[in-house]
Design a protein around this motif. Structure first.
Motif, PDB file in Angstrom:
ATOM      1  N   GLY A   1       0.817  -1.208   0.000  1.00  0.00           N
ATOM      2  CA  GLY A   1       0.000   0.000   0.000  1.00  0.00           C
ATOM      3  C   GLY A   1       0.851   1.257   0.000  1.00  0.00           C
ATOM      4  N   TRP A   2       1.900   1.266   0.817  1.00  0.00           N
ATOM      5  CA  TRP A   2       2.804   2.422   0.837  1.00  0.00           C
ATOM      6  C   TRP A   2       3.562   2.558  -0.484  1.00  0.00           C
ATOM      7  CZ3 TRP A   2       2.522   6.327   3.910  1.00  0.00           C
ATOM      8  CH2 TRP A   2       1.986   6.172   5.194  1.00  0.00           C
ATOM      9  N   TRP A   3       3.875   1.426  -1.099  1.00  0.00           N
ATOM     10  CA  TRP A   3       4.544   1.455  -2.405  1.00  0.00           C
ATOM     11  C   TRP A   3       3.661   2.156  -3.449  1.00  0.00           C
ATOM     12  CZ3 TRP A   3       8.304   1.240  -5.762  1.00  0.00           C
ATOM     13  CH2 TRP A   3       8.082   0.801  -7.067  1.00  0.00           C
ATOM     14  N   LEU A   4       2.376   1.844  -3.434  1.00  0.00           N
ATOM     15  CA  LEU A   4       1.469   2.480  -4.390  1.00  0.00           C
ATOM     16  C   LEU A   4       1.327   3.975  -4.093  1.00  0.00           C
ATOM     17  CD1 LEU A   4      -0.109   1.382  -6.796  1.00  0.00           C
ATOM     18  CD2 LEU A   4      -2.139   1.293  -5.351  1.00  0.00           C
TER      19      LEU A   4
ATOM     20  N   LEU B   1       0.352  17.924 -15.495  1.00  0.00           N
ATOM     21  CA  LEU B   1       1.570  17.154 -15.224  1.00  0.00           C
ATOM     22  C   LEU B   1       1.383  16.265 -14.000  1.00  0.00           C
ATOM     23  CD1 LEU B   1       4.504  16.588 -15.957  1.00  0.00           C
ATOM     24  CD2 LEU B   1       5.167  18.532 -14.524  1.00  0.00           C
ATOM     25  N   MET B   2       0.705  16.755 -12.986  1.00  0.00           N
ATOM     26  CA  MET B   2       0.441  15.941 -11.799  1.00  0.00           C
ATOM     27  C   MET B   2      -0.394  14.714 -12.159  1.00  0.00           C
ATOM     28  SD  MET B   2      -0.386  18.926  -9.010  1.00  0.00           S
ATOM     29  CE  MET B   2      -1.052  17.757  -7.827  1.00  0.00           C
ATOM     30  N   LEU B   3      -1.427  14.914 -12.953  1.00  0.00           N
ATOM     31  CA  LEU B   3      -2.279  13.780 -13.352  1.00  0.00           C
ATOM     32  C   LEU B   3      -1.508  12.776 -14.185  1.00  0.00           C
ATOM     33  CD1 LEU B   3      -5.582  15.685 -14.250  1.00  0.00           C
ATOM     34  CD2 LEU B   3      -5.144  14.266 -12.238  1.00  0.00           C
ATOM     35  N   LEU B   4      -0.678  13.276 -15.112  1.00  0.00           N
ATOM     36  CA  LEU B   4       0.086  12.378 -15.976  1.00  0.00           C
ATOM     37  C   LEU B   4       1.066  11.541 -15.159  1.00  0.00           C
ATOM     38  CD1 LEU B   4       0.850  11.470 -18.843  1.00  0.00           C
ATOM     39  CD2 LEU B   4       2.497  13.356 -18.911  1.00  0.00           C
ATOM     40  N   LEU B   5       1.829  12.196 -14.270  1.00  0.00           N
ATOM     41  CA  LEU B   5       2.799  11.446 -13.477  1.00  0.00           C
ATOM     42  C   LEU B   5       2.105  10.524 -12.480  1.00  0.00           C
ATOM     43  CD1 LEU B   5       5.464  14.210 -12.727  1.00  0.00           C
ATOM     44  CD2 LEU B   5       5.588  12.359 -14.394  1.00  0.00           C
ATOM     45  N   GLY B   6       1.007  10.983 -11.885  1.00  0.00           N
ATOM     46  CA  GLY B   6       0.284  10.142 -10.940  1.00  0.00           C
ATOM     47  C   GLY B   6      -0.292   8.903 -11.594  1.00  0.00           C
ATOM     48  N   ALA B   7      -0.898   9.075 -12.772  1.00  0.00           N
ATOM     49  CA  ALA B   7      -1.472   7.929 -13.475  1.00  0.00           C
ATOM     50  C   ALA B   7      -0.384   6.956 -13.918  1.00  0.00           C
ATOM     51  CB  ALA B   7      -2.288   8.408 -14.676  1.00  0.00           C
ATOM     52  N   GLY B   8       0.721   7.510 -14.446  1.00  0.00           N
ATOM     53  CA  GLY B   8       1.812   6.638 -14.869  1.00  0.00           C
ATOM     54  C   GLY B   8       2.420   5.887 -13.696  1.00  0.00           C
ATOM     55  N   GLY B   9       2.618   6.583 -12.559  1.00  0.00           N
ATOM     56  CA  GLY B   9       3.158   5.916 -11.386  1.00  0.00           C
ATOM     57  C   GLY B   9       2.217   4.851 -10.850  1.00  0.00           C
ATOM     58  N   PHE B  10       0.909   5.138 -10.858  1.00  0.00           N
ATOM     59  CA  PHE B  10      -0.064   4.147 -10.388  1.00  0.00           C
ATOM     60  C   PHE B  10      -0.042   2.904 -11.265  1.00  0.00           C
ATOM     61  CE2 PHE B  10      -4.220   2.168 -10.262  1.00  0.00           C
ATOM     62  CZ  PHE B  10      -4.502   2.137  -8.902  1.00  0.00           C
ATOM     63  N   TYR B  11       0.011   3.100 -12.577  1.00  0.00           N
ATOM     64  CA  TYR B  11       0.016   1.963 -13.501  1.00  0.00           C
ATOM     65  C   TYR B  11       1.260   1.108 -13.287  1.00  0.00           C
ATOM     66  CZ  TYR B  11       0.137  -0.650 -17.875  1.00  0.00           C
ATOM     67  OH  TYR B  11       0.190  -1.650 -18.814  1.00  0.00           O
ATOM     68  N   PHE B  12       2.413   1.764 -13.162  1.00  0.00           N
ATOM     69  CA  PHE B  12       3.657   1.017 -12.969  1.00  0.00           C
ATOM     70  C   PHE B  12       3.658   0.262 -11.640  1.00  0.00           C
ATOM     71  CE2 PHE B  12       7.921   0.976 -11.068  1.00  0.00           C
ATOM     72  CZ  PHE B  12       8.591   0.197 -11.994  1.00  0.00           C
TER      73      PHE B  12
ATOM     74  N   ALA C   1       3.606  -3.837 -10.746  1.00  0.00           N
ATOM     75  CA  ALA C   1       4.792  -4.373 -10.059  1.00  0.00           C
ATOM     76  C   ALA C   1       4.435  -5.207  -8.842  1.00  0.00           C
ATOM     77  CB  ALA C   1       5.720  -3.229  -9.650  1.00  0.00           C
ATOM     78  N   ILE C   2       3.237  -5.031  -8.290  1.00  0.00           N
ATOM     79  CA  ILE C   2       2.850  -5.774  -7.086  1.00  0.00           C
ATOM     80  C   ILE C   2       2.719  -7.254  -7.421  1.00  0.00           C
ATOM     81  CG2 ILE C   2       1.041  -6.102  -5.357  1.00  0.00           C
ATOM     82  CD1 ILE C   2       0.461  -3.147  -5.507  1.00  0.00           C
ATOM     83  N   ALA C   3       3.510  -8.064  -6.759  1.00  0.00           N
ATOM     84  CA  ALA C   3       3.492  -9.509  -6.961  1.00  0.00           C
ATOM     85  C   ALA C   3       3.943 -10.179  -5.673  1.00  0.00           C
ATOM     86  CB  ALA C   3       4.404  -9.897  -8.131  1.00  0.00           C
ATOM     87  N   VAL C   4       3.887 -11.509  -5.685  1.00  0.00           N
ATOM     88  CA  VAL C   4       4.215 -12.261  -4.470  1.00  0.00           C
ATOM     89  C   VAL C   4       5.652 -12.014  -4.045  1.00  0.00           C
ATOM     90  CG1 VAL C   4       4.478 -14.575  -3.509  1.00  0.00           C
ATOM     91  CG2 VAL C   4       2.484 -14.040  -4.909  1.00  0.00           C
ATOM     92  N   HIS C   5       6.560 -12.011  -5.001  1.00  0.00           N
ATOM     93  CA  HIS C   5       7.980 -11.879  -4.672  1.00  0.00           C
ATOM     94  C   HIS C   5       8.489 -10.449  -4.806  1.00  0.00           C
ATOM     95  CE1 HIS C   5       8.251 -16.227  -4.439  1.00  0.00           C
ATOM     96  NE2 HIS C   5       7.723 -16.340  -5.657  1.00  0.00           N
ATOM     97  N   PHE C   6       7.606  -9.480  -4.989  1.00  0.00           N
ATOM     98  CA  PHE C   6       8.045  -8.087  -5.123  1.00  0.00           C
ATOM     99  C   PHE C   6       8.534  -7.559  -3.772  1.00  0.00           C
ATOM    100  CE2 PHE C   6       6.979  -3.478  -5.105  1.00  0.00           C
ATOM    101  CZ  PHE C   6       7.940  -3.085  -6.030  1.00  0.00           C
TER     102      PHE C   6
END
Length: 459
Positions: A43-46, A133-144, A148-153
């Protein structure tokens, strides 16, 4: 607008935390032992990847935009502003900001109205670009981050690395702020000393900067920048304050730590510490309306010539104000002395008072010295009590019954109003500030040597 956007980012961060946590639970099939990191770390990662970049853009925009918009607006109206001085340009910029924000400007005319309208348009475009710019970076960061969230992440490693960076950045900001304060004092003081002889400043016995004119079109007299009367007044009031605060504070700390019952201590210490929360202007009213008249009337009854504003009145009230600084810190230090030292002294036949005088207080001396140095620094930096009870006259005297002034009072006086920082009269405030900084630094260095000497003895 900043607070609104910050609130939205905070709300998005809360949502991201629960979304990231639930995502981690889902990919693990509710088998937390299979995850490398706890769901909360995901959650903190997101939050870091979605809300973090948006918040960074908001902060950077708030810092940088004035430095971008101001030159842009001034260049747009350069022909009309050709005859403006630096101070007038600053006033013009404040006026158009006030008009654009619906506030009250210093000057309101058709020219400033036009400039404010143009400023609103440019600011709106800047704000729109920033939000995009905030929306673009926020959406891109959320998608990435979501992908990335997985069992071994290793979310825990990412989050803890970000925390380390944040802590290092916080420490760096604190250090740079200190360096910035010192450098600004130093550079402006050098400008002052290029106009006024440092020998005349440090050893002069007359302080009359108010006689100097600020601008060439003003009539002024011969100014004198002698530092000695201000230093004498500062040390005199500080000495009186410490004569009140040191015994009262240390004795109160001894009573609360070794003599008072737990019930009395639980009530007495918070009440004593309430003195530290009273605004200094309230102490100033008390000094001006109660203490100063009492001292004047008492002195006149004994045939003494007492000024209506005196160093004694300011020092006594200031001492009352800093009693909590001494008592609270000294109490904590005395309580930190090991009980084994007290028991050993009692086992040798010492009374309680002898134990306190010969064992506890020497062992607690480093902390008590630190508390006293903090109290001295607090007293030397006080302004309102001195203004209201001791006056603003730079008298070279050690008579506590006369009116005196301090370094901080004169700094506030010199910098009051709309000033131009190009004359000795205004730059003298930085010379005073640098002198006060050197004095307090010297006191702290001396106290540090005392603390280290006795700490080695009792460790």
């Amino acid at each position: 607008m900043f607070l609104t956007l910050f609130g939205l980012i905070l709300a998005i961060a809360v949502v991201c935390f629960y979304v990231g946590r639930n995502r981690a639970v889902a990919v693990s099939g509710a088998n937390f032992s299979a995850l490398h990191s706890l769901p909360s770390y995901h959650g903190w990662w997101l939050i870091l990847m979605a809300a973090g970049p948006a918040f960074a853009v908001l902060v950077l925009w708030s810092i940088i935009s004035p430095y971008v918009l101001r030159p842009l607006m001034l260049s747009q109206f350069a022909p009309q502003l050709a005859e403006f001085s630096a101070a007038q340009l600053d006033g013009f910029w404040r006026d158009i900001q006030a008009i654009a924000g619906g506030g009250t400007p210093g000057v309101r005319d058709a020219f400033r109205e036009e400039a404010a309208t143009a400023y609103q348009s440019v600011n709106r475009m800047s704000l729109t670009g920033m939000i995009a710019l905030m929306l673009l970076l926020g959406a891109g960061g959320f998608y990435f981050a979501w992908n990335a969230i997985a069992v071994h992440f290793r979310a825990r490693h990412k989050v803890e690395a970000a925390i380390n960076v944040f802590l290092a950045a916080s420490a760096t900001v604190a250090i740079l702020t200190t360096v910035g304060i010192v450098m600004s004092l130093l550079f402006e003081s050098l400008r002052f000393f290029s106009m006024v002889n440092p020998i005349d400043f440090l050893f002069g016995t007359t302080w009359t900067p108010q006689q100097m004119a600020f601008r060439p079109d003003q009539v002024g007299g011969t100014a004198a920048f002698g530092f000695i009367p201000l230093l004498t007044g500062t040390l005199l009031i500080t000495f009186i304050a410490m004569m009140v605060a040191a015994p009262l504070g240390i004795l109160a700390a001894i009573y609360l730590s070794d003599y008072a019952s737990p019930q009395v201590r639980a009530v007495g210490k918070p009440i004593l510490e309430l003195l530290a929360g009273i605004p200094t202007v309230v102490y100033g009213f008390f000094a001006a309306l109660t203490v100063a008249p009492f001292i004047r009337n008492s002195g006149q009854a004994m045939g003494l010539d007492v000024s209506s504003e005196s160093a004694l009145a300011a020092g006594v009230v200031m001492g009352i104000m800093i009693v909590p600084f001494v008592s609270s810190l000294s109490d904590d230090v005395i309580n930190a002395v090991p009980q084994s030292l007290r028991d050993g002294s009692a086992g040798l036949g010492a009374t309680k008072s002898e134990t306190i005088r010969r064992v506890v207080l020497p062992a607690a001396l480093p902390g008590i010295v630190s508390a006293l140095v903090l109290a001295v620094s607090r007293a030397m930096g006080e302004t309102m009590i001195v203004v209201m009870a001791a006056g603003m006259a730079a008298n070279l005297t050690i008579n506590p019954l006369e009116a005196v002034t301090t370094i901080t009072v004169q700094i506030g006086t010199l910098l009051t109003g709309d000033q131009e920082f190009d004359s000795p009269k205004t730059l003298a405030a930085f010379g005073l500030g640098l002198s006060l900084f050197v004095i307090t630094l010297s006191l702290n260095l001396v106290a540090l040597r005392v603390v280290n000497k006795y700490r080695e003895q009792y460790d």
